[in-house]
Design a protein around this motif. Structure first.
Motif, PDB file in Angstrom:
ATOM      1  N   LEU A 198     -43.748 -25.441 -23.704  1.00 30.56           N
ATOM      2  CA  LEU A 198     -42.496 -26.087 -23.137  1.00 30.56           C
ATOM      3  C   LEU A 198     -41.466 -26.108 -24.023  1.00 30.56           C
ATOM      4  O   LEU A 198     -40.925 -27.049 -24.160  1.00 30.56           O
ATOM      5  CB  LEU A 198     -42.832 -27.397 -22.613  1.00 30.56           C
ATOM      6  N   PRO A 199     -41.264 -25.001 -24.724  1.00 31.56           N
ATOM      7  CA  PRO A 199     -40.168 -24.681 -25.789  1.00 31.56           C
ATOM      8  C   PRO A 199     -38.646 -25.006 -25.211  1.00 31.56           C
ATOM      9  O   PRO A 199     -37.720 -25.564 -25.640  1.00 31.56           O
ATOM     10  CB  PRO A 199     -40.174 -23.621 -26.321  1.00 31.56           C
ATOM     11  N   GLU A 200     -38.416 -24.579 -23.766  1.00 31.18           N
ATOM     12  CA  GLU A 200     -37.176 -24.516 -23.467  1.00 31.18           C
ATOM     13  C   GLU A 200     -36.788 -25.919 -22.648  1.00 31.18           C
ATOM     14  O   GLU A 200     -35.586 -26.308 -22.316  1.00 31.18           O
ATOM     15  CB  GLU A 200     -37.201 -23.361 -21.902  1.00 31.18           C
ATOM     16  N   SER A 201     -37.565 -26.856 -22.802  1.00 30.50           N
ATOM     17  CA  SER A 201     -37.285 -28.152 -22.501  1.00 30.50           C
ATOM     18  C   SER A 201     -36.147 -28.638 -23.447  1.00 30.50           C
ATOM     19  O   SER A 201     -35.301 -29.196 -23.378  1.00 30.50           O
ATOM     20  CB  SER A 201     -38.514 -29.328 -22.219  1.00 30.50           C
ATOM     21  N   TYR A 202     -36.616 -28.647 -24.774  1.00 26.47           N
ATOM     22  CA  TYR A 202     -35.720 -28.886 -25.873  1.00 26.47           C
ATOM     23  C   TYR A 202     -34.305 -28.131 -25.810  1.00 26.47           C
ATOM     24  O   TYR A 202     -33.656 -28.702 -25.988  1.00 26.47           O
ATOM     25  CB  TYR A 202     -36.577 -28.470 -27.099  1.00 26.47           C
ATOM     26  N   GLU A 203     -34.571 -26.826 -25.721  1.00 29.03           N
ATOM     27  CA  GLU A 203     -33.335 -26.273 -25.464  1.00 29.03           C
ATOM     28  C   GLU A 203     -32.533 -26.567 -24.448  1.00 29.03           C
ATOM     29  O   GLU A 203     -31.011 -26.583 -24.330  1.00 29.03           O
ATOM     30  CB  GLU A 203     -33.332 -24.350 -25.299  1.00 29.03           C
ATOM     31  N   ALA A 204     -33.014 -26.938 -23.173  1.00 29.42           N
ATOM     32  CA  ALA A 204     -32.264 -27.461 -22.138  1.00 29.42           C
ATOM     33  C   ALA A 204     -31.548 -28.637 -22.379  1.00 29.42           C
ATOM     34  O   ALA A 204     -30.264 -28.896 -21.997  1.00 29.42           O
ATOM     35  CB  ALA A 204     -33.138 -27.568 -20.839  1.00 29.42           C
ATOM     36  N   TRP A 205     -32.268 -29.474 -22.933  1.00 29.22           N
ATOM     37  CA  TRP A 205     -31.833 -30.707 -23.434  1.00 29.22           C
ATOM     38  C   TRP A 205     -30.397 -30.815 -24.487  1.00 29.22           C
ATOM     39  O   TRP A 205     -29.628 -31.415 -24.162  1.00 29.22           O
ATOM     40  CB  TRP A 205     -33.036 -31.628 -24.188  1.00 29.22           C
ATOM     41  N   LYS A 206     -31.001 -29.856 -25.413  1.00 30.65           N
ATOM     42  CA  LYS A 206     -29.661 -29.734 -26.534  1.00 30.65           C
ATOM     43  C   LYS A 206     -28.399 -29.119 -25.666  1.00 30.65           C
ATOM     44  O   LYS A 206     -27.278 -29.603 -25.804  1.00 30.65           O
ATOM     45  CB  LYS A 206     -30.063 -28.752 -27.502  1.00 30.65           C
ATOM     46  N   GLN A 207     -28.564 -28.288 -24.636  1.00 29.35           N
ATOM     47  CA  GLN A 207     -27.394 -27.567 -24.107  1.00 29.35           C
ATOM     48  C   GLN A 207     -26.720 -28.554 -23.086  1.00 29.35           C
ATOM     49  O   GLN A 207     -25.533 -28.858 -23.454  1.00 29.35           O
ATOM     50  CB  GLN A 207     -27.958 -26.535 -23.234  1.00 29.35           C
ATOM     51  N   GLU A 208     -27.370 -29.657 -22.424  1.00 32.55           N
ATOM     52  CA  GLU A 208     -26.873 -30.509 -21.605  1.00 32.55           C
ATOM     53  C   GLU A 208     -26.328 -31.552 -22.279  1.00 32.55           C
ATOM     54  O   GLU A 208     -25.084 -32.212 -22.045  1.00 32.55           O
ATOM     55  CB  GLU A 208     -27.692 -31.062 -20.697  1.00 32.55           C
ATOM     56  N   MET A 209     -26.794 -32.018 -23.711  1.00 29.50           N
ATOM     57  CA  MET A 209     -26.194 -33.018 -24.313  1.00 29.50           C
ATOM     58  C   MET A 209     -25.119 -32.419 -25.294  1.00 29.50           C
ATOM     59  O   MET A 209     -24.429 -33.366 -26.010  1.00 29.50           O
ATOM     60  CB  MET A 209     -27.334 -33.629 -25.271  1.00 29.50           C
ATOM     61  N   GLY A 210     -24.899 -31.178 -24.963  1.00 24.61           N
ATOM     62  CA  GLY A 210     -23.616 -30.569 -25.960  1.00 24.61           C
ATOM     63  C   GLY A 210     -23.800 -30.526 -27.301  1.00 24.61           C
ATOM     64  O   GLY A 210     -23.118 -30.760 -28.179  1.00 24.61           O
ATOM     65  N   MET A 211     -25.408 -30.171 -27.628  1.00 23.66           N
ATOM     66  CA  MET A 211     -25.809 -30.247 -29.022  1.00 23.66           C
ATOM     67  C   MET A 211     -26.435 -29.153 -29.611  1.00 23.66           C
ATOM     68  O   MET A 211     -27.560 -28.939 -30.066  1.00 23.66           O
ATOM     69  CB  MET A 211     -26.635 -31.580 -29.465  1.00 23.66           C
ATOM     70  N   ARG A 212     -26.073 -27.934 -29.074  1.00 19.29           N
ATOM     71  CA  ARG A 212     -26.507 -26.566 -29.023  1.00 19.29           C
ATOM     72  C   ARG A 212     -27.023 -26.306 -30.459  1.00 19.29           C
ATOM     73  O   ARG A 212     -27.902 -25.545 -30.792  1.00 19.29           O
ATOM     74  CB  ARG A 212     -25.613 -25.508 -28.474  1.00 19.29           C
ATOM     75  N   ASP A 213     -26.049 -26.896 -31.381  1.00 17.15           N
ATOM     76  CA  ASP A 213     -26.344 -26.449 -33.111  1.00 17.15           C
ATOM     77  C   ASP A 213     -27.180 -27.527 -33.653  1.00 17.15           C
ATOM     78  O   ASP A 213     -27.197 -27.500 -34.900  1.00 17.15           O
ATOM     79  CB  ASP A 213     -25.124 -25.987 -33.427  1.00 17.15           C
ATOM     80  N   LEU A 214     -27.703 -28.317 -32.914  1.00 21.51           N
ATOM     81  CA  LEU A 214     -28.479 -29.504 -33.370  1.00 21.51           C
ATOM     82  C   LEU A 214     -29.625 -29.125 -34.325  1.00 21.51           C
ATOM     83  O   LEU A 214     -30.461 -27.968 -33.988  1.00 21.51           O
ATOM     84  CB  LEU A 214     -29.180 -30.326 -32.331  1.00 21.51           C
TER      85      LEU A 214
END
Length: 294
Positions: A198-214
């Motif tokens: 489920l790797p895209e869950s992490y990517e979706a969460w970062k995107q929504e939280m405004g933390m794409r570069d985390l």
């Protein structure tokens, strides 16, 4: 009391299989009939009920409005008749279903309700497989499976069971340490826990939280949702998981790090081969599952 005249049962079975399989050819194959023999049986049923149930064009057969209404009225009674005969027969053997299930779904949602299924269908027994690559094994070592997916293979019969939100799940101690709204600098010092499939869950969460570069200190990968929850409860990291898993776990050691709701790319699905729906164990489980409150 006079006994009502019944429709020809072989004709009724031909009708039911054609509707459920979506193909006259597939229904004929299932019943070991020629296409013309199947067509004659359905014609006999149409003559009995006095209605045109299908439109016919070349090799295609499509339900008419009257055919659809007939199916909706008859299908539950057809299944009830099968259950009644099953319950009164001493000669029927056990019905065996080979089902693939993810462990967390099984423990939190399926097994608490399986007692209801056993009461409805005491002859139905289920072999549970929690191994990897469940979808790929449907139709081979598995009759059916409950998977977590962005969308199953289109060749499969699939029923979506839910929609989910992604949350960052942590121990209460770690939540207190980070605060209610930790910034990216604080999060980059933490370990994140991600499910292998489920790797895209992490990517979706970062995107929504405004933390794409985390860029966290570490990302630990798991193949078990249950172990991810336990690791988070032990303070080993921040688990990116569905909020439903947290709610159903009822674990007071865990909490959500943010209140934001992020749409998950993944949902739980029931999947099987379309032809498997004509196998009684698969049909019984399928019909129960889509109506059960899991």
């Amino acid at each position: 009391m006079a006994i009502r005249r019944l429709p020809p049962l072989r004709a009724l079975e031909a009708f039911m299989r054609t509707v459920r399989l979506g193909s006259a050819r597939a229904a004929a194959d299932e019943l070991s009939l020629s296409p013309s023999a199947l067509s004659r049986r359905i014609a006999n049923l149409e003559e009995f009920v006095g209605k045109k149930l299908f439109t016919r064009a070349r090799q295609a057969m499509q339900l008419t409005d009257e055919g659809h209404a007939f199916y909706e009225a008859v299908a539950p009674q057809f299944e009830a008749l099968a259950r009644a005969v099953e319950s009164q027969s001493d000669n029927l053997s056990l019905l065996r279903l080979h089902l693939g299930v993810l462990p967390l779904f099984g423990s939190q949602r399926l097994f608490p309700k399986l007692g209801q299924l056993r009461q409805l269908h005491p002859l139905l027994h289920i072999d549970i497989d929690t191994g990897p690559h469940l979808e790929d094994r449907v139709g081979d070592t598995l009759d059916a499976a409950i998977i977590l997916s962005r969308g199953p293979d289109r060749s499969l019969h699939a029923v979506r069971l839910d929609e989910n939100k992604v949350h960052a799940i942590v121990s209460r101690d770690l939540s207190d340490k980070l605060g209610a709204e930790p910034d990216m600098k604080a999060l980059e010092k933490q370990t994140f826990l991600i499910h292998n499939e489920l790797p895209e869950s992490y990517e979706a969460w970062k995107q929504e939280m405004g933390m794409r570069d985390l860029d966290p200190a570490a990302i630990d990968h798991y193949d078990s949702g249950q172990l991810m929850l336990e690791a988070a409860a032990q303070g080993l990291g921040i688990a990116i998981m569905h909020d439903d898993h947290l709610k159903r776990a009822s674990d007071n050691r865990l909490t959500e790090l943010f209140e934001a709701e992020v749409d998950s790319p993944y949902s739980y699905w029931f999947v099987c081969k379309p032809t498997a729906l004509e196998e009684r164990p698969v049909r019984l489980f399928h019909d129960w599952l889509v109506q059960a409150d899991l």
